[in-house]
Structures are given as structure tokens and as C-alpha cells.
Design a protein around this motif. Structure first.
Motif, short mmCIF file in Angstrom:
data_model
loop_
_atom_site.label_atom_id
_atom_site.label_comp_id
_atom_site.label_asym_id
_atom_site.label_seq_id
_atom_site.Cartn_x
_atom_site.Cartn_y
_atom_site.Cartn_z
N ALA A 45 -58.48 15.92 40.68
CA ALA A 45 -59.09 17.30 40.32
C ALA A 45 -60.61 16.52 40.66
N LEU A 46 -61.57 17.54 40.42
CA LEU A 46 -63.19 17.28 39.96
C LEU A 46 -63.28 18.13 39.17
N HIS A 47 -63.27 17.85 37.88
CA HIS A 47 -63.30 18.08 36.28
C HIS A 47 -65.16 18.49 36.11
N MET A 48 -65.13 19.76 35.77
CA MET A 48 -66.31 19.86 34.93
C MET A 48 -67.11 20.47 33.38
N GLN A 49 -67.69 19.73 33.01
CA GLN A 49 -66.99 19.86 31.35
C GLN A 49 -68.93 20.03 31.26
N ASP A 50 -69.01 21.36 30.62
CA ASP A 50 -70.08 21.87 30.34
C ASP A 50 -71.12 21.23 31.56
N GLY A 51 -70.40 21.73 32.75
CA GLY A 51 -72.18 21.66 34.18
C GLY A 51 -72.01 19.94 34.09
N ASP A 52 -70.89 18.88 34.02
CA ASP A 52 -71.66 17.67 34.22
C ASP A 52 -70.49 17.34 34.61
N PRO A 53 -69.92 16.99 36.36
CA PRO A 53 -69.18 16.82 36.64
C PRO A 53 -68.80 15.18 37.01
N ALA A 54 -66.98 15.90 37.03
CA ALA A 54 -66.23 14.17 37.14
C ALA A 54 -64.78 13.93 37.51
N LEU A 55 -64.29 13.04 37.85
CA LEU A 55 -63.30 13.08 38.40
C LEU A 55 -62.42 13.03 37.16
N LEU A 56 -60.76 13.90 37.50
CA LEU A 56 -60.24 13.58 36.61
C LEU A 56 -58.74 13.24 37.43
#
Length: 287
Positions: A45-56
């Protein structure tokens, strides 16, 4: 209101006797129903943590069992187990969560009652199902915070379900929960205990063909440090899955998830918001 909304959703479900098999023009059959609570999960998934995108990346094992109660007639257990559930993501805020075991054991009785044995014994109606929520070995590791980690060694919730469905496809369980956790940082390890001073919610709804599934969990309450400090924390998780297609009878689902945390994220007990959207496949997950 939540119970009423869930009851209305359950009333819209298709007939339990619906067919779960399709048929090709040549006469071959194939499954069209899937169990969201069973199978080996693999997802990205595309993961967004406090506006920071990452691959999960996500994996785990789901097991669901329906069984008759051995102690009471007209009573059934609906047990959901989640084993070795792991999520890891990169980006500027690399992190990982691992849960060794999480389960919801719900007992349905057709006619619930309480026996009052003081004086002349009598039975009074009890309009709830009961459920036991368990979690063990929940680890959170945030690389960007340093070498520390948090570990919830165990949690148990004693829950009541006012909806009282006699099926695994819908539930609304809420009640007090107790837990113990460790927080390890540069200054050492601290213990936290919540002695049934937290309120736990676990609710979900699924269509009978298993193509739609919604699960909501929440926890709010106080935890206490062994040195005398106390902390109020709130956490909520929502996940929606929809089966898009099946590859060799293994369902592939679109999964949308959101998490909100207040006063409990990481070693610093931060407020936090996370969103993710991606695909999940469940080999051996057909109904």
C-alpha cells in the motif's frame, strides 16, 4: 446509535441461502464468495504518516472458527484469530509493527439471562452477547526515533455486544480492557499498566458474500507508569476492504485504512495520523 446503524446494515444483507458458486458456459463452477477472516494475507500500500508518503508491506495469517458451545445448548462461539501480523514501511519515517496474536472470541446465546442466586433463585433477561478480546506481543519499532521500541506484552478486554447477531458477519463489542506495555528508550525501560481503566471497541460488518468488509477498533483510557505517572491515550483504527477480482480463486482486495492516535504514538507519546491505500491478496482465502 452505533448499534442501530449496524443493525440496519445487517438487515440489508442478502439471503444466507444465496449461491456462492458461479458457472461457466461449459458447466464448470467457481467460487463467488470469500471469507474476509480466513487466509494468509499479503499486501502492499501507499502509506501516509503525517504527510510523509512511503511504501508499506503487510502480511499475516487470519483464522476464523465457528463452533458450538460445549456448556450450553443453543449457544455458539464465533472466534477470529490474527497471527504474526506484520506491517513495515520506509520513507523518511521508517517503521514496523508486529503482533504475535490478536483475537476476538464472541459467544452468542439465543436467549441471554442472568441467574440471581441471592434469596430465591431467579433468572432475568440479559440483552447482550459476551466477547473476549485478546492481544499479545504487539511491537512497534520506529527507526527514525532511534534505537527504542514499545512492546505491549498483553491486553485483555471483557466486552458486551448489544447487537447479538447469530452470525460471523457482524458484531459490536465494547467494554473495559486491561493491558501491560514496555517502552524502551535511551533512559532505559519503563512499565505501563492499564488495570481495566481503558474502554475498548471492536466492531465490524461484512456482506455475506465477503466482498465488502469493514472493521473499526478503538481504545481510550488511562495508563499508569510504575513510577507513579499517568497518561490518557486515545487510538482509533478503521479498515475497509473490497474484493476486486480473484486469481485462481485467491481474492485480491482494495484495502483502505486510517489510524488516529492521541497521546500514545511512539516513545514520545505523540499525536499521529496515518492513511494507507493498496492491494491485498489472500491465498487460500476462498469461502
Amino acid at each position: 446509535m452505533v448499534a442501530l446503524a449496524l443493525a440496519l446494515l445487517l438487515s440489508t444483507l442478502p439471503d444466507p441461502a444465496m449461491s456462492c458458486q458461479g458457472r461457466t458456459d461449459s458447466g464448470e463452477t467457481f467460487p463467488t464468495c470469500f471469507d474476509p477472516g480466513t487466509g494468509w494475507v499479503l499486501g502492499t500500500a501507499l502509506h501516509m504518516q503525517d504527510g510523509d508518503p512511503a511504501l508499506l508491506l503487510r502480511t499475516g495469517l487470519l483464522v476464523r472458527v465457528e463452533r458450538s458451545s460445549g456448556s450450553k445448548a443453543e449457544s455458539r462461539w464465533f472466534d477470529s484469530h490474527r497471527l504474526l501480523v506484520t506491517e513495515a514501511w520506509g520513507g523518511a519515517r521508517k517503521g514496523l509493527t508486529f503482533t504475535g496474536y490478536e483475537g476476538l472470541l464472541r459467544r452468542h446465546v439465543d436467549e441471554g439471562n442472568i441467574l440471581v442466586s441471592i434469596g430465591r433463585p431467579r433468572r432475568i433477561p440479559f440483552p447482550f452477547d459476551v466477547a473476549l478480546a485478546l492481544r499479545a506481543a504487539h511491537l512497534e519499532r520506529r527507526v527514525w526515533e532511534g534505537s527504542g521500541w514499545t512492546l505491549e506484552t498483553g491486553r485483555v478486554g471483557l466486552l458486551l455486544d448489544p447487537v447479538r447477531t447469530n452470525t460471523e458477519w457482524g458484531w459490536l463489542a465494547v467494554g473495559p480492557a486491561a493491558s501491560h506495555a514496555l517502552r524502551h528508550g535511551r533512559d532505559g525501560t519503563t512499565h505501563e499498566l492499564s488495570p481495566f481503566t481503558s474502554l475498548l471497541l471492536d466492531t465490524g460488518w461484512e456482506t455475506r458474500d465477503g466482498r465488502w468488509a469493514l472493521r473499526v477498533t478503538g481504545l481510550a483510557g488511562w495508563s499508569f507508569d510504575f513510577d507513579g505517572g499517568s497518561h490518557f491515550r486515545v487510538r482509533g483504527d478503521v479498515a475497509v476492504e473490497h474484493v476486486l477480482l480473484a486469481v485462481n480463486d485467491a481474492p485480491v482486495s482494495l484495502r483502505l485504512a486510517a489510524t488516529g492516535v492521541r497521546g500514545d504514538a511512539g516513545l514520545g507519546r505523540r499525536d499521529e495520523a496515518m492513511l494507507s491505500a493498496g492491494l491485498t491478496v489472500r491465498p487460500f482465502g476462498e469461502r
